[in-house]
Structure formats: structure tokens, C-alpha cells
Design an enzyme around this catalytic site. Structure first.
Site: not given
Ligand code: FE
Lengths: 205, 251
Positions: B117, B156, B166, B171
Site C-alpha cells: 500500500y 500481503y 490477506r 476495498h
């Protein structure tokens, strides 16, 4: 056999996670250039009718630590008690007031600040007037389904005492969890407690 | 806000169907450790919607920039693009009655193709992609349809168990027509075995509910020599017909 209702089921919620800011307030977390401005950052402009107020909100976990990675949205009526929404059938709301704000809590202090106006009163389902209030929706890492609650105003004692929603709270000692405090500088301070002795009344609406 | 002048739909003013809290994840899910101290422990106050919850802002297509629905290019330097498997994510937002929901604001965010991210709290070793920001948004059309372009995110690791990962996911924030319809969720990818190992996925009790979060590989919508497609439909709370409602204004 009977005819099937053919209804669908709501998509299940999942936590907003620690990186909610990337998608919902990218400028706040340093992703600049994607959008000119974070959505919901400004609720008022120079022409907005009504009394300007400041609301400072924090969200506390079960240890009393403020969440530094939460995201809060608020929704409220304009000064005349009208919502700026197509579903508002009672009249036209102030076009210079969106009624909706979105803020990330500060990554150090855990506080977020809404510059808005004092909302007018809106009716309950049975026509009784509700006390002035601001609707809150809280999402964050560790919260599986966004939490709804409301903030009421401390000086509206008579209106709060007659408010149909507040009247539904069985344990009267919990009513103050929905009523903001007033700071020395005039701002309203709304502390939301996810757990503990002062756990905020959250709404299944 | 004005309703869409080109639409002959009448705004809806009915209360939303009661939310099925047994279908959603409960607040307290100790397998997902962060929920332990962030879950309300007292019962929620249940209340039929008032006008506060029935109404909500509606966003016009005019807020959208040209590249908002293209994560491959919306953060990239001119002439460059994000690295990773190119995909189109598309689908329809409907409500529990099966009606398409127009003018729904969808915001999405995700890790890059390596699972990293763009965020100062991110601690994963995977490299940042200088051409990938990780956010995008769009608004559904008159029938509830939406689409955007991105790269498939990588899985990740995250600090929960010693070795929790995950599954690849995107999202979604979904803004329907009423504040009580507000929803945040995550989309997963068909065929990923890590979905069923994930403590966040497993906060949802019902297997069938989890399956509704898994987007199908859609070979018909795949664009030859360009991008594969995944189809992800979203269901928002339905609402009662206001025809038979008690009068809101009383008197
Ligand atoms: Fe994520």
C-alpha cells in the site's frame, strides 16, 4: 409451495482496515493529485445559512486510547431542519449546505474537526419533533460493520428530554453518551467510546 | 440536492429493511485481534428509520475526473502505467429487491500488484510502484452498473497471527441513497485459496455470505490483448414502499 419472494441479501460488510484513508481521504494521507480535494472536507461556504459551529470528535477503544486510524462521516439537517437529499420531500434544503461531512481522525491526536452549522429540528416517524442532532457513522480497522450513532446538543435540555430516540434508551445513565460537551472555545466535543463504562449508545437503524 | 433531471424515477422515501445482523460479521471476533478492543459490548438500540437515516447525499457525475475509474493511469506519470496484471472490475449495484441503484458513489482502494500500500503505516517489504496510487472512484449509471480499470492487487502479510496473510482484495466504500444504507466491504478473486484462511474474511459466520464477496472471472467481458475482467455485484439494503407508510410529518 408459495411464490418465492426473490429477495437478495445485503452484501456483507468487512472492516475498512488501516488504509481506509487511501480510498476515502487520499489527500489527507499524502496521495495527492488523484482528486482535487477530499470528498466531504468542506460542509459550508460563505453563503450557508445558520449558526456556524465546530464539532471535535474522538473515538476511544476499550483501553481508553483514541483511535488514530478511524474515519467518521456525519449527516445532518440544514438550519431550517431540511436534508439536502432527493428523498427530502418537505421542501428544498439550503443549496449552500451539503449536510454531509467526512474526516479521518488525526494520526497523532485521534481528533477530527467538523466545521458545520447548528442543525434545525426534524420530525420523528409519528410527527413529534426530534431534538437537534447530527448523525455519525464510524469505520476503522477492527470494526467489522460501520457503527451508527447520534450527537445531541447539551444546551437543548428540554428538546433532549422530549426526544423520541433518547426516550427509547432503557438505561437512563447511558443517555449522556449521546450528548456532546461544550469546550471553553465554544466547540462541541463528542467523545465516542467503543467499550467500557461510558460505552456510547450505538444504533441499529 | 436535485434529483437527476433526466431520470423519471421518483425519489424513494420508505424506511430501509431491517439489517440482518446475523448475516454480517459480529462486532467481537477474537480471531481478528483488533476487533477485541474496538467492538461495542452492549446491545445496539434498534429503531425504525427516521428521516435522518432515510435521506442521504447524492453525488453527481460532475465530481468525477476523467481518470478516477482508471487506477492504472490516475497516479502514473504521463505515458506510463502501473505494473501488474491488468483487469477490469465491473458489476451492478442492486438493492435487496433486485432493483438497480443509480447514482451510487463507489470508492475503492487497494495494494499494488506486489501487495504494497502507498501509506505511511505500511510495513511490508514489497516495492512501491511509482506509477500506482491505489485509489479510484466511480458512480453507477441509471441501471446501477459500474466499471473500473486497475491492476490485480497482490496478497500481503499483516500483524495478527505470526504468519497471517490477506488474500488479494479490493476495498469498496458504497454510498447508496440513505445514510442507513452506508456500507464498506472487500472484494476477493475467484480461485484464491487464501480467502478461506483469512481471519478478516472469517469474521463473517456464513459460508454463503463470504461467497458473495468473491468476484467471478468474467471471460466474456475480458478485452483481448488488454485486460481480464472480474464481475462483482453489490447488494444494498432494500426499502419499503412509502405508499403505505405512516405520514412522516404527522399533523
Ligand atoms: Fe487491504
Amino acid at each position: 409451495m408459495v411464490q418465492p419472494l426473490n429477495r437478495f441479501r445485503e452484501t456483507p460488510s468487512q472492516t475498512a482496515g488501516p488504509y481506509v484513508h487511501i480510498g476515502m481521504t487520499p489527500n489527507f494521507c499524502g496521495i495527492e493529485g488523484a482528486y482535487a480535494q477530499d470528498l466531504g472536507a468542506l460542509m459550508v461556504n460563505g453563503k450557508t445559512q445558520g449558526e456556524r459551529i465546530t464539532v471535535r470528535a474522538r473515538v476511544f477503544d476499550g483501553t481508553g486510547t483514541p483511535l488514530r486510524d478511524a474515519l467518521i462521516e456525519i449527516w445532518q439537517a440544514d438550519a431550517a431542519g431540511l436534508y439536502n437529499s432527493p428523498s427530502e420531500m418537505r421542501g428544498a434544503a439550503d443549496p449552500n449546505f451539503s449536510g454531509w461531512g467526512r474526516k479521518a481522525t488525526d494520526m497523532e491526536s485521534g481528533e477530527c474537526i467538523f466545521e458545520t452549522i447548528r442543525p434545525g429540528r426534524v420530525p420523528f416517524r409519528d410527527g413529534r419533533m426530534q431534538a437537534p442532532h447530527i448523525s455519525f457513522w464510524i469505520v476503522a480497522r477492527g470494526i467489522n460493520l460501520g457503527l451508527h450513532t447520534r450527537m445531541y446538543f447539551p444546551e437543548e435540555e428540554a428538546a433532549n428530554a422530549a426526544d423520541p430516540l433518547l426516550a427509547r434508551i432503557e438505561h437512563r445513565s447511558r443517555v449522556p453518551t449521546l450528548i456532546a460537551a461544550r469546550a471553553d472555545d465554544g466547540a462541541y466535543v463528542f467523545d465516542i467510546h467503543l467499550q467500557g463504562e461510558h460505552e456510547t449508545v450505538f444504533l441499529d437503524v | 440536492m436535485d434529483a437527476d433531471p433526466l431520470s423519471n424515477r421518483r425519489p424513494e422515501t420508505g424506511a430501509f429493511f431491517q439489517r440482518d445482523l446475523g448475516w454480517h460479521a459480529p462486532a467481537f471476533t477474537p480471531g481478528y485481534k483488533t476487533s477485541v478492543l474496538r467492538s461495542p459490548q452492549k446491545a445496539l438500540l434498534s429503531l425504525d428509520n427516521t428521516i435522518t437515516e432515510i435521506t442521504g447525499p447524492v453525488f453527481g457525475h460532475n465530481i468525477l475526473g476523467e481518470l478516477d475509474n482508471d487506477l492504472i493511469h490516475n497516479f502514473a506519470r504521463p505515458g506510463e502505467s502501473a505494473i501488474g496484471p491488468r483487469i477490469i472490475v465491473h458489476g451492478r449495484v442492486i438493492d435487496e429487491r433486485g432493483r438497480g441503484v443509480p447514482n451510487v458513489l463507489l470508492e475503492f482502494w487497494q495494494a499494488n500488484a506486489g501487495g504494497r500500500y502507498r501509506h505511511r503505516k505500511e510495513g511490508y517489504l514489497a516495492a512501491l510502484d511509482p506509477n500506482f496510487g491505489g485509489c479510484g472512484r466511480t458512480i453507477t449509471d441509471e441501471d446501477g452498473n459500474y466499471a473500473f480499470r486497475t491492476v490485480q492487487p497482490g496478497p500481503y502479510p499483516w500483524p495478527n497471527g505470526v504468519n497471517d496473510w490477506r488474500p488479494a482484495h479490493i476495498h469498496f466504500s458504497v454510498f447508496g441513497h440513505g445514510f442507513a444504507q452506508r456500507l464498506i466491504t472487500q472484494m476477493y478473486f475467484e480461485g484464491d485459496p487464501m480467502i478461506w484462511q483469512c481471519p478478516i474474511v472469517r469474521t463473517i459466520p456464513d459460508h454463503a455470505a463470504i461467497e458473495t464477496l468473491i468476484a467471478a472471472l468474467d471471460r466474456q467481458a475480458t478485452i483481448p490483448m488488454d485486460a481480464r475482467a472480474y464481475k462483482f455485484d453489490i447488494v444494498l439494503r432494500g426499502r419499503r414502499s412509502s405508499m403505505f407508510e405512516n405520514r412522516m410529518e404527522g399533523n
